[in-house]
Design an enzyme around this catalytic site. Sequence first.
Site, PDB file in Angstrom:
ATOM      1  N   GLY A  20       7.967  -7.417  11.547  1.00  0.00           N
ATOM      2  CA  GLY A  20       8.451  -8.266  10.779  1.00  0.00           C
ATOM      3  C   GLY A  20       9.435  -7.604  10.014  1.00  0.00           C
ATOM      4  O   GLY A  20      11.088  -7.057   9.988  1.00  0.00           O
ATOM      5  N   TYR A 148       6.006 -11.840  -7.628  1.00  0.00           N
ATOM      6  CA  TYR A 148       5.136 -12.265  -8.559  1.00  0.00           C
ATOM      7  C   TYR A 148       5.040 -11.467  -9.507  1.00  0.00           C
ATOM      8  O   TYR A 148       3.911 -11.296 -10.173  1.00  0.00           O
ATOM      9  CB  TYR A 148       3.606 -12.758  -8.136  1.00  0.00           C
ATOM     10  N   PRO A 189      11.342 -11.013  -2.345  1.00  0.00           N
ATOM     11  CA  PRO A 189      11.768 -12.200  -1.843  1.00  0.00           C
ATOM     12  C   PRO A 189      10.523 -12.726  -2.127  1.00  0.00           C
ATOM     13  O   PRO A 189       9.978 -12.515  -2.214  1.00  0.00           O
ATOM     14  CB  PRO A 189      11.225 -11.404  -0.281  1.00  0.00           C
TER      15      PRO A 189
HETATM   16  C1  HXC Z   1     -11.115 -10.308   1.305  1.00  0.00           C
HETATM   17  C2  HXC Z   1     -11.220  -8.222   2.512  1.00  0.00           C
HETATM   18  C3  HXC Z   1      -9.860  -9.250   3.325  1.00  0.00           C
HETATM   19  C4  HXC Z   1      -9.885 -10.533   2.583  1.00  0.00           C
HETATM   20  C5  HXC Z   1     -10.295  -7.429   4.459  1.00  0.00           C
HETATM   21  N1  HXC Z   1     -10.833  -7.369   2.571  1.00  0.00           N
HETATM   22  N2  HXC Z   1      -9.415  -8.424   4.402  1.00  0.00           N
HETATM   23  N3  HXC Z   1     -11.210  -9.021   1.688  1.00  0.00           N
HETATM   24  N4  HXC Z   1     -10.772 -11.273   1.843  1.00  0.00           N
HETATM   25  N5  HXC Z   1      -9.459 -11.505   3.857  1.00  0.00           N
HETATM   26  C6  HXC Z   1     -11.716  -6.101   3.001  1.00  0.00           C
HETATM   27  C7  HXC Z   1     -12.584  -5.270   3.863  1.00  0.00           C
HETATM   28  O1  HXC Z   1     -13.576  -6.223   3.407  1.00  0.00           O
HETATM   29  C8  HXC Z   1     -12.958  -4.048   3.532  1.00  0.00           C
HETATM   30  O2  HXC Z   1     -13.469  -4.061   2.176  1.00  0.00           O
HETATM   31  C9  HXC Z   1     -11.517  -3.639   3.053  1.00  0.00           C
HETATM   32  O3  HXC Z   1     -11.144  -4.644   2.690  1.00  0.00           O
HETATM   33  C10 HXC Z   1     -10.753  -2.604   3.581  1.00  0.00           C
HETATM   34  O4  HXC Z   1     -10.761  -3.804   4.983  1.00  0.00           O
HETATM   35  P1  HXC Z   1     -10.089  -2.644   6.032  1.00  0.00           P
HETATM   36  O5  HXC Z   1      -9.857  -3.870   7.484  1.00  0.00           O
HETATM   37  O6  HXC Z   1     -11.185  -1.781   6.700  1.00  0.00           O
HETATM   38  O7  HXC Z   1      -8.432  -2.518   5.728  1.00  0.00           O
HETATM   39  P2  HXC Z   1      -7.824  -2.021   6.449  1.00  0.00           P
HETATM   40  O8  HXC Z   1      -7.495  -1.917   8.033  1.00  0.00           O
HETATM   41  O9  HXC Z   1      -6.811  -0.587   6.029  1.00  0.00           O
HETATM   42  O10 HXC Z   1      -6.588  -3.859   6.976  1.00  0.00           O
HETATM   43  C11 HXC Z   1      -5.510  -3.289   4.993  1.00  0.00           C
HETATM   44  C12 HXC Z   1      -5.817  -5.058   5.719  1.00  0.00           C
HETATM   45  C13 HXC Z   1      -4.908  -5.664   6.483  1.00  0.00           C
HETATM   46  C14 HXC Z   1      -4.640  -5.136   3.808  1.00  0.00           C
HETATM   47  C15 HXC Z   1      -6.629  -5.141   4.755  1.00  0.00           C
HETATM   48  O11 HXC Z   1      -4.731  -7.086   5.875  1.00  0.00           O
HETATM   49  C16 HXC Z   1      -2.977  -4.660   6.436  1.00  0.00           C
HETATM   50  O12 HXC Z   1      -3.478  -3.744   8.065  1.00  0.00           O
HETATM   51  N6  HXC Z   1      -2.350  -5.280   6.376  1.00  0.00           N
HETATM   52  C17 HXC Z   1      -0.958  -4.795   6.474  1.00  0.00           C
HETATM   53  C18 HXC Z   1      -0.202  -5.831   6.805  1.00  0.00           C
HETATM   54  C19 HXC Z   1      -0.145  -7.196   6.154  1.00  0.00           C
HETATM   55  O13 HXC Z   1      -0.814  -7.227   5.149  1.00  0.00           O
HETATM   56  N7  HXC Z   1       0.876  -7.428   5.750  1.00  0.00           N
HETATM   57  C20 HXC Z   1       1.248  -9.194   4.824  1.00  0.00           C
HETATM   58  C21 HXC Z   1       2.595  -8.558   3.853  1.00  0.00           C
HETATM   59  S1  HXC Z   1       3.007  -9.551   3.030  1.00  0.00           S
HETATM   60  P3  HXC Z   1     -15.028  -3.590   2.535  1.00  0.00           P
HETATM   61  O14 HXC Z   1     -15.749  -3.166   1.041  1.00  0.00           O
HETATM   62  O15 HXC Z   1     -15.975  -5.148   2.927  1.00  0.00           O
HETATM   63  O16 HXC Z   1     -15.584  -2.369   3.051  1.00  0.00           O
HETATM   64  C22 HXC Z   1       3.224  -9.598   0.766  1.00  0.00           C
HETATM   65  C23 HXC Z   1       4.070 -10.442   0.830  1.00  0.00           C
HETATM   66  C24 HXC Z   1       4.089 -10.986  -0.505  1.00  0.00           C
HETATM   67  O17 HXC Z   1       2.542  -8.685   1.003  1.00  0.00           O
HETATM   68  C25 HXC Z   1       4.392 -12.312  -0.625  1.00  0.00           C
HETATM   69  C26 HXC Z   1       4.607 -13.284   0.287  1.00  0.00           C
HETATM   70  C27 HXC Z   1       5.345 -14.685  -0.807  1.00  0.00           C
HETATM   71  P1  NAP Z   2       4.631  -6.852   8.081  1.00  0.00           P
HETATM   72  O1  NAP Z   2       5.477  -7.678   9.133  1.00  0.00           O
HETATM   73  O2  NAP Z   2       2.806  -7.540   8.294  1.00  0.00           O
HETATM   74  O3  NAP Z   2       4.635  -5.080   7.727  1.00  0.00           O
HETATM   75  C1  NAP Z   2       3.985  -4.835   6.837  1.00  0.00           C
HETATM   76  C2  NAP Z   2       4.208  -3.100   7.241  1.00  0.00           C
HETATM   77  O4  NAP Z   2       3.661  -2.446   6.828  1.00  0.00           O
HETATM   78  C3  NAP Z   2       3.704  -3.809   9.081  1.00  0.00           C
HETATM   79  O5  NAP Z   2       5.083  -3.475   9.141  1.00  0.00           O
HETATM   80  C4  NAP Z   2       2.939  -2.644   9.008  1.00  0.00           C
HETATM   81  O6  NAP Z   2       2.434  -1.365  10.362  1.00  0.00           O
HETATM   82  C5  NAP Z   2       2.936  -1.551   7.646  1.00  0.00           C
HETATM   83  N1  NAP Z   2       1.541  -0.981   7.066  1.00  0.00           N
HETATM   84  C6  NAP Z   2       0.845  -1.903   6.348  1.00  0.00           C
HETATM   85  N2  NAP Z   2       0.124  -0.451   5.913  1.00  0.00           N
HETATM   86  C7  NAP Z   2       0.488   0.490   6.249  1.00  0.00           C
HETATM   87  C8  NAP Z   2       0.172   2.236   6.224  1.00  0.00           C
HETATM   88  N3  NAP Z   2      -1.252   1.819   5.188  1.00  0.00           N
HETATM   89  N4  NAP Z   2       0.885   2.457   6.485  1.00  0.00           N
HETATM   90  C9  NAP Z   2       1.535   2.262   7.558  1.00  0.00           C
HETATM   91  N5  NAP Z   2       2.437   1.350   7.358  1.00  0.00           N
HETATM   92  C10 NAP Z   2       1.991   0.195   6.769  1.00  0.00           C
HETATM   93  O7  NAP Z   2       4.879  -8.177   6.901  1.00  0.00           O
HETATM   94  P2  NAP Z   2       6.183  -8.638   6.464  1.00  0.00           P
HETATM   95  O8  NAP Z   2       6.197  -9.888   5.768  1.00  0.00           O
HETATM   96  O9  NAP Z   2       7.485  -8.122   7.283  1.00  0.00           O
HETATM   97  O10 NAP Z   2       6.485  -7.966   4.882  1.00  0.00           O
HETATM   98  C11 NAP Z   2       7.472  -6.735   4.653  1.00  0.00           C
HETATM   99  C12 NAP Z   2       7.240  -6.233   3.062  1.00  0.00           C
HETATM  100  O11 NAP Z   2       8.537  -7.820   3.095  1.00  0.00           O
HETATM  101  C13 NAP Z   2       6.169  -6.021   2.571  1.00  0.00           C
HETATM  102  O12 NAP Z   2       6.318  -5.527   1.215  1.00  0.00           O
HETATM  103  C14 NAP Z   2       6.067  -7.596   1.626  1.00  0.00           C
HETATM  104  O13 NAP Z   2       5.021  -7.024   0.965  1.00  0.00           O
HETATM  105  C15 NAP Z   2       7.052  -8.467   1.654  1.00  0.00           C
HETATM  106  N6  NAP Z   2       7.426  -9.365   1.487  1.00  0.00           N
HETATM  107  C16 NAP Z   2       6.867 -10.029   2.181  1.00  0.00           C
HETATM  108  C17 NAP Z   2       7.094 -12.009   1.772  1.00  0.00           C
HETATM  109  C18 NAP Z   2       7.347 -12.281   3.113  1.00  0.00           C
HETATM  110  O14 NAP Z   2       7.124 -13.975   2.540  1.00  0.00           O
HETATM  111  N7  NAP Z   2       7.359 -12.085   4.633  1.00  0.00           N
HETATM  112  C19 NAP Z   2       7.728 -12.239   0.550  1.00  0.00           C
HETATM  113  C20 NAP Z   2       7.721 -11.124   0.089  1.00  0.00           C
HETATM  114  C21 NAP Z   2       7.361  -9.663  -0.425  1.00  0.00           C
HETATM  115  P3  NAP Z   2       0.823  -1.055  10.365  1.00  0.00           P
HETATM  116  O15 NAP Z   2      -0.141  -2.029  10.639  1.00  0.00           O
HETATM  117  O16 NAP Z   2       1.262  -0.183  11.732  1.00  0.00           O
HETATM  118  O17 NAP Z   2       0.955  -0.246   9.081  1.00  0.00           O
END
Ligand code: HXC
Ligand code: NAP
Length: 281
Positions: A20, A148, A189
């Site tokens: 990303g 936000y 962003p």
């Molecule tokens: C409710 C949820 C859930 C969901 C997970 N959980 N997903 N609860 N709704 N959709 C709960 C699980 O049930 C569990 O609780 C706990 O969260 C941990 O889940 P795991 O799957 O074991 O966690 P993990 O493998 O560590 O994964 C972390 C994660 C996952 C945050 C849940 O989504 C992830 O890996 N994300 C990384 C990338 C990402 O999110 N990128 C987007 C960033 S975008 P229990 O109690 O059941 O054990 C961003 C942009 C914002 O931030 C602005 C946009 C405009």
């Molecule tokens: P993304 O591709 O899902 O990026 C998230 C990255 O974080 C992944 O590479 C993930 O890799 C890494 N990560 C998650 N958990 C981690 C952990 N415990 N340790 C180390 N690395 C971890 O999403 P993105 O859209 O590029 O988001 C990047 C940043 O932009 C984030 O801070 C997000 O909040 C911000 N943001 C994004 C948007 C949007 O519209 N895209 C808008 C506002 C803000 P692994 O899963 O391999 O760990």
Amino acid sequence: MFRNDLLATKRILITGGGTGLGRAMAQRFLELGAKVYICGRREDVLKKTADELGEGGKNFVRAIACDVRNLQAVEAMIDAIWKDAPLDILVNNAAGNFIAPTESLSPRAFDSVMGIVLMGTLHCTMACGRKWLKGGQKGTVLSISATYAPVGSAYVVPSAMSKAGVEALMRSLAIEWGNRGIRMNAIAPGPIPTQGAFSRLLPRAEFEKFVLEHNPLHRFGTAEELANLAAFLVSDGAGYINGEVVRMDGGEFLQGAGEFTTLGRLLTNEDWEAMKPRKKS
Ligand code: HXC
Ligand code: NAP
């Protein structure tokens, strides 16, 4: 937009740099001459990105598997990087997020997102900051927040709480460490299409349409626009910017804030005409 050697002397760690926006920043920083480290949890994803961006050894990219929630793992990663040479720049980009009704969330769900976003940012910032301060070196930290953070948002409460904390951390340390050559800033962003964000936050096509309709520019941001802003903010040319959060959202935030900003969609030309003052006879 920039000189090709803008970041030629810089060594940069990007957390979450395998995918990303993190990957896009890595690519742009490399184009501008930086040496780049990326970290994340998935080794295979990181290795693929490093192989692709390394262009067969032309660029310096190193991938380190590290879960930023784990303080010991972060400190080991930073120690390993410092064995090569000190970093100049840290980009706190790693994040976790999903949409859900807050009352349905388990304690582990809160822990999971706050662990990555808030504690992960704190662990990396402290590990680098302590080394910079001890070595009397300059450093720059850029954190990726969200629009936000200052106002909160329904359905992404763990993320909103964490991003607000990240911005408070940045602003606080900008003051506390500024006199020792450490600069702290953030980017907030608006929506930028990435697989990680959009699969979790805008999983249905009509959500995307809704978001586009509420943006004055009627488009999403691009990863290239974000990467260019990041390159500017971490460069020495931005040396007097400290403790700032730069919003990059096409005006979406302000669109939501003004009492009358939706009138453009509600009123027709005929309505505006009818509201003009009548000529006094
Ligand atoms: C409710 C949820 C859930 C969901 C997970 N959980 N997903 N609860 N709704 N959709 C709960 C699980 O049930 C569990 O609780 C706990 O969260 C941990 O889940 P795991 O799957 O074991 O966690 P993990 O493998 O560590 O994964 C972390 C994660 C996952 C945050 C849940 O989504 C992830 O890996 N994300 C990384 C990338 C990402 O999110 N990128 C987007 C960033 S975008 P229990 O109690 O059941 O054990 C961003 C942009 C914002 O931030 C602005 C946009 C405009
Ligand atoms: P993304 O591709 O899902 O990026 C998230 C990255 O974080 C992944 O590479 C993930 O890799 C890494 N990560 C998650 N958990 C981690 C952990 N415990 N340790 C180390 N690395 C971890 O999403 P993105 O859209 O590029 O988001 C990047 C940043 O932009 C984030 O801070 C997000 O909040 C911000 N943001 C994004 C948007 C949007 O519209 N895209 C808008 C506002 C803000 P692994 O899963 O391999 O760990």
